[in-house]
Every structure is written in structure tokens, then in C-alpha cells.
Design a protein around this motif. Sequence first.
Motif, PDB file in Angstrom:
ATOM      1  N   UNK A   1      15.877  -9.414   3.514  1.00  0.00           N
ATOM      2  CA  UNK A   1      15.013  -8.072   3.309  1.00  0.00           C
ATOM      3  C   UNK A   1      13.558  -8.441   3.918  1.00  0.00           C
ATOM      4  N   UNK A   2      12.719  -7.551   4.608  1.00  0.00           N
ATOM      5  CA  UNK A   2      11.151  -7.741   4.861  1.00  0.00           C
ATOM      6  C   UNK A   2      10.911  -7.163   3.819  1.00  0.00           C
ATOM      7  N   UNK A   3       9.985  -7.935   2.716  1.00  0.00           N
ATOM      8  CA  UNK A   3       9.066  -7.142   1.777  1.00  0.00           C
ATOM      9  C   UNK A   3       7.388  -6.730   2.652  1.00  0.00           C
ATOM     10  N   UNK A   4       7.374  -5.264   3.146  1.00  0.00           N
ATOM     11  CA  UNK A   4       5.388  -5.301   3.650  1.00  0.00           C
ATOM     12  C   UNK A   4       5.283  -4.723   2.650  1.00  0.00           C
ATOM     13  N   UNK A   5       3.221  -5.382   2.265  1.00  0.00           N
ATOM     14  CA  UNK A   5       2.886  -4.316   0.831  1.00  0.00           C
ATOM     15  C   UNK A   5       2.264  -3.584   1.293  1.00  0.00           C
ATOM     16  N   UNK A   6       2.052  -2.354   0.704  1.00  0.00           N
ATOM     17  CA  UNK A   6       0.827  -0.872   0.275  1.00  0.00           C
ATOM     18  C   UNK A   6      -0.525  -1.678   0.019  1.00  0.00           C
ATOM     19  N   UNK A   7      -1.004  -1.246  -1.059  1.00  0.00           N
ATOM     20  CA  UNK A   7      -2.221  -1.836  -1.488  1.00  0.00           C
ATOM     21  C   UNK A   7      -3.232  -0.921  -0.744  1.00  0.00           C
ATOM     22  N   UNK A   8      -4.725  -1.392  -1.091  1.00  0.00           N
ATOM     23  CA  UNK A   8      -6.083  -1.143  -0.453  1.00  0.00           C
ATOM     24  C   UNK A   8      -5.894   0.253  -0.003  1.00  0.00           C
ATOM     25  N   UNK A   9      -6.479   0.308   1.374  1.00  0.00           N
ATOM     26  CA  UNK A   9      -6.112   1.667   2.130  1.00  0.00           C
ATOM     27  C   UNK A   9      -4.746   2.478   2.058  1.00  0.00           C
ATOM     28  N   UNK A  10      -4.076   1.800   2.804  1.00  0.00           N
ATOM     29  CA  UNK A  10      -2.972   2.104   3.215  1.00  0.00           C
ATOM     30  C   UNK A  10      -2.291   3.416   1.700  1.00  0.00           C
ATOM     31  N   UNK A  11      -1.927   2.388   0.289  1.00  0.00           N
ATOM     32  CA  UNK A  11      -2.636   2.653  -0.558  1.00  0.00           C
ATOM     33  C   UNK A  11      -3.074   3.863  -2.066  1.00  0.00           C
ATOM     34  N   UNK A  12      -4.339   3.438  -2.489  1.00  0.00           N
ATOM     35  CA  UNK A  12      -4.673   4.404  -3.102  1.00  0.00           C
ATOM     36  C   UNK A  12      -6.253   4.955  -2.613  1.00  0.00           C
TER      37      UNK A  12
ATOM     38  N   UNK B   1       2.336   2.533  -4.898  1.00  0.00           N
ATOM     39  CA  UNK B   1       3.304   1.687  -4.464  1.00  0.00           C
ATOM     40  C   UNK B   1       3.072   0.261  -4.316  1.00  0.00           C
ATOM     41  N   UNK B   2       3.889  -0.555  -4.355  1.00  0.00           N
ATOM     42  CA  UNK B   2       3.527  -2.168  -4.654  1.00  0.00           C
ATOM     43  C   UNK B   2       3.829  -2.070  -2.474  1.00  0.00           C
ATOM     44  N   UNK B   3       4.817  -2.090  -2.854  1.00  0.00           N
ATOM     45  CA  UNK B   3       5.552  -2.320  -0.800  1.00  0.00           C
ATOM     46  C   UNK B   3       6.929  -2.037  -0.670  1.00  0.00           C
ATOM     47  N   UNK B   4       7.612  -1.462   0.834  1.00  0.00           N
ATOM     48  CA  UNK B   4       8.287  -1.146   1.407  1.00  0.00           C
ATOM     49  C   UNK B   4       9.179  -2.003   1.357  1.00  0.00           C
ATOM     50  N   UNK B   5      10.569  -2.456   1.228  1.00  0.00           N
ATOM     51  CA  UNK B   5      11.247  -3.054   1.453  1.00  0.00           C
ATOM     52  C   UNK B   5      12.088  -3.214   2.876  1.00  0.00           C
ATOM     53  N   UNK B   6      12.761  -4.152   3.429  1.00  0.00           N
ATOM     54  CA  UNK B   6      13.386  -3.413   4.972  1.00  0.00           C
ATOM     55  C   UNK B   6      14.257  -3.666   4.868  1.00  0.00           C
ATOM     56  N   UNK B   7      15.953  -3.295   4.260  1.00  0.00           N
ATOM     57  CA  UNK B   7      17.309  -4.065   4.507  1.00  0.00           C
ATOM     58  C   UNK B   7      17.741  -4.119   6.199  1.00  0.00           C
TER      59      UNK B   7
END
Length: 505
Positions: free
Chosen positions: A371-382, A397-403
Motif C-alpha cells: 500500500x502506498x499512502x500519499x499525503x494530501x493537505x497543504x495547497x492540494x487540500x484545503x 482528505x488525509x491521504x490517498x491509498x494505492x493498493x
Amino acid sequence: FLPSLADSDDFLQCLSETMPSQLVYPQSSTAFMSVLESSVQNPRYLTNTTVRPLCIVTASAVPHVQAAVRCGRAHGVRLRVRSGGHDYEGLSYRSVRPEEFAVLDLSRLRTVDVRPGEAAVWVDAGATLGELYYAIGRADPRLAFPGGACPTIGISGYLSGGGIGLMMRKYGIGADNVIDAWIVNADGNVIDSVASADQDLFWAIRGGGGESFGVVVAWRLRLSMVEAMVTVVNVQRTLDQGAAALVAKWETLILRPFLPDLTIRVIVQDRHAFIQTLFLGRCSCLLRTIRAFFPELGVTESDCREMTWLRAMAFIGLSSADAPVEGLLNRTNDLSTYVKNKSDYVRRAIGRAGWESIFQQHLSRFGAGLMILEPHGGVAGGAVPDYATPYPHRQGVLYNIQYRVSWGAEANGTAAAAATGWLGELYGYMEQFVTSNPREAFANYRDLEIGENVVGVDGVTTYESGRVWGEKYFMGNFRRLAAVKGRVDSGDYFRNEQSIPPLLQ
Ligand code: FDA
């Protein structure tokens, strides 16, 4: 509208009258298979039963793209457009159902024209992220573009699905940085999306999927200033060393507003957490931040590697600190491994107990994937509203999960069943932790298991069938995408199994 029956001979004849013959590879050509395979990333869709194209058109100039669209429309042959060939379900070069189609391969269209004085770049649609990074870094080491980690991804597929990566917390997703694009529409005309003032079309192509609105032939992108030196830190912890607690602590840091220069991506596999950090500044500053907010990571000066942004992209993309930056230009593909991917979004922290159960019940099993966990937040988030582009996974959104599971191309059916079975079980287990109604998914991590289009009796994709998968990728933006599609391609020429259906107002 298309004639109901494709006339492939007339289509090939039309192509031969409108472009040099050496750009067209019909099935009878000895080079057909090698050209077809040239950018395939998932050879799972290169078997004897795969529905293959009638021919491959390797356009080397925009008029060839226009000719392919006009010949296709005139003779009932659809196009599958391919830039980097990374589509997880292979939809840029195969059809799930039997149909006559051609591949329009753009890999010859790859000029990258960096304009340092304007902090911008024009990039042709068939260039890869690696080629883009290389050209930017060579033109001005202080300029950068927030792209993904894998250098062979095509810029067009990447931007068409939004494009997430290690610098999005500071500079937004890839699509947030598109400032213009040239598109060949369903009539074969070239449109400058900004000069034409078609705001809706310009909005739709920046994350609404590549296959639906036309063929993008060039993108103009905004570049960002970075420090002369950035810092990369890779650390690894086992379950016994507290990997589950570490991932749980990481979840709590993502939405902290003061850390946009810092991206910590986590890969969990077997009994390990691999923690990959990119900091847009020097090591000393990174250490101050990490020691204050994430002391559990135990990062020291000896873990830091300071380098230019271009070198960091080579290090991360090629998985080697010593890799020459020219490695970013390598387009060679590997046909030895089959893969299946799925995705999720997390808006509520899973917590330590949850991560312990995921490690112990799923990741530590024999033959498990990752699983790859890609953090969001910052400019990509709010900072960017959910409706600003079609990519809606922003606020909260905290993060995207790629399985990801993989198995050898030579392996037998049991290996494939074990891998996909494991993935299905984990995806089911994760339901309790991830978003619901809809269960959000990332358009760039295409997954046909979440739904496929149905074509109605009028020969056009039905809106309701598209909603099933489309609201997972695009949420509240799906309807607007369908309305744009209805206006620019009402006859549904540009389509595949997950293209936006036309909503006729
Ligand atoms: P490909 O050529 O297969 O095209 C993908 C889709 O876009 C197809 O539907 C195609 O028809 C359409 N398309 C392509 N060019 C077009 C054009 N010029 N005009 C109109 N439509 C066009 N994603 C991400 O956001 N962040 C990441 O970090 C990663 N990492 C990653 C690693 C690896 C190893 C893989 C295989 C994939 C990723 N991805 C990713 C996903 C990737 O961004 C996604 O698969 C893109 O669609 C790939 O773009 P390509 O141009 O390579 O694909």
C-alpha cells in the motif's frame, strides 16, 4: 455521429492519403507488435485474447492527430489515445469489448520548451514526466514542477487524471498548474483552450480523464521556484520497531498547516513501513521540523541527502542515489510483471490499533502486495476548493491509498488468483476505515472493478452507467463533466469503458 459499421479498409486508405505511410502500423506490419508493446506498463493486457487495434498511428505532428480524428470519424473507427501507456487497465491501447479501433500514439510528440523567464513550459503531449523534469532542471535548477514519482508516466495521462505527487502539499496537484492546453476536438479542429475562452472545456481536461473530450496535443504549465538544495530522507521501520505506531502518528501530522515544505510518503509492505521524505529546503531545517513534530522517526543528519531538485527526482524515480539524471530520459518498459491496483481515500485517521490489524491480518501474509499512502493537505487540500478542477479529493482528505499486487508474467493462474484474491480481501477489510457514499477512488489509478460504461441503443454511453464509477472518481464534479462532454462530443466519439458519458441538456 459515427456510421454504425466501421469500415477499416477505408479508414486505412484515408490515413494513407493524409499522412506519411511510415507513421502508420497496420496489424500486418512486422513492427506492429513491437510498436504496440513499446510503452505498455501492464503486460496483463497484451495476451492473445486482448482486443487489439486495427493499426497504430504514431503521429509526429499535430496535423497527423487531426487527420487520425477526421478519418476515424468519417469511417467509424474510434481512437484510443496513448501518451505514456501507464493506464492501469490498458485502456489506451486495448478495448475490453470487441470493437474496431486504432491507437493514436503520441510518443513522437515530445518537445519540451522551458521558458525560465516566464516560469512556464510548453510540453508536447507525448513527453514523459522524466523528460519534463530533465528539461526543467537543465534549464534552471531553481525551477520545478509538482509531478509524480515514476519518470516514465506520460504527462498527458498524468494531468488528465489530476496528477498527485510529492510536492502537491506546497504547489498543488499537477492539474492545478496547467495554464493552457491545445486540444484536437471531435471535428479534428485544433482549439487553444484559453484563447477559445471555453472555460468548461479547460476545466474538464484538467483532471476529468483524458479519453473523453478530445486529444490534448500540448500543455502549458506553470513552474515553481525551489531552493537550490532540497533534502531526501528514506527510513525503514519494522513492525517490531513500532511501524504501526509510526504510521498512526504520521496520520495526525498531515493536516498541520505549517508543514507544506515537508512531504512524508509511506509505503507499507510485509512487516515494514518505508518512509520517504522530500523536504524543500536544507537538512538542518528539516531536522528542526522533524525533531519538533515527529521525533519518533528518529531522523539524524546522517539520514539526510541534500541535492538539487532534478537530482532528487532522479533519486526518487530511479530508486538510486547515484543514478545519473539522464536516467530520467529512459523510456524502456518492463514486460515481466502483471499488476492490479485499486485506490481509496482516508479522511479519518485509522489509528494504531487499525494499522496493527492491517499489518498482521493482511500485509504480513505470504504473497501479499503493498500500500502506498500519499499525503494530501497543504495547497492540494484545503487551499483549493473541491470544484476548482474535476479532482474532488481535497478538503479534509488525509491521504490517498494505492493498493498494488503483482505477479510474474510467466506465472500460472494460481499466482494471479492468489494476488487478486488477497487484494480483494484487503479492499473489503479497508471499507471500515475509508470514505463511503461514495467510496472515493482516484481516476489516475484506473480500476474497472468499480464500474464500466454501458452503451445505450442510440449508440451513446448512458449517463446512469457512468455515474456508478464516475461519482467515485469525481464526486460532485461528475455531472458538470458529463454536461461538458454533452456539449463538445455529443456523439460520444471519444470513449472507452470509463469515459465521461454525454449529458444532453
Ligand atoms: P496512457 O497513455 O495509458 O493514458 C492514460 C489515459 O489518458 C488513457 O485513457 C488515454 O487514452 C488518455 N490519454 C493519454 N494521452 C492523452 C492525450 N494526449 N489526450 C487525451 N487523452 C489522453 N499517478 C499519479 O497521479 N501520481 C503518481 O505518483 C503515479 N504513479 C504511477 C506509477 C506507475 C508505475 C504507474 C504505472 C502509474 C502511476 N500513476 C500515478 C498513474 C498515472 O498517472 C496514470 O496511469 C496516467 O493516466 C498515465 O498516463 P500515461 O500518459 O502514461 O498513460
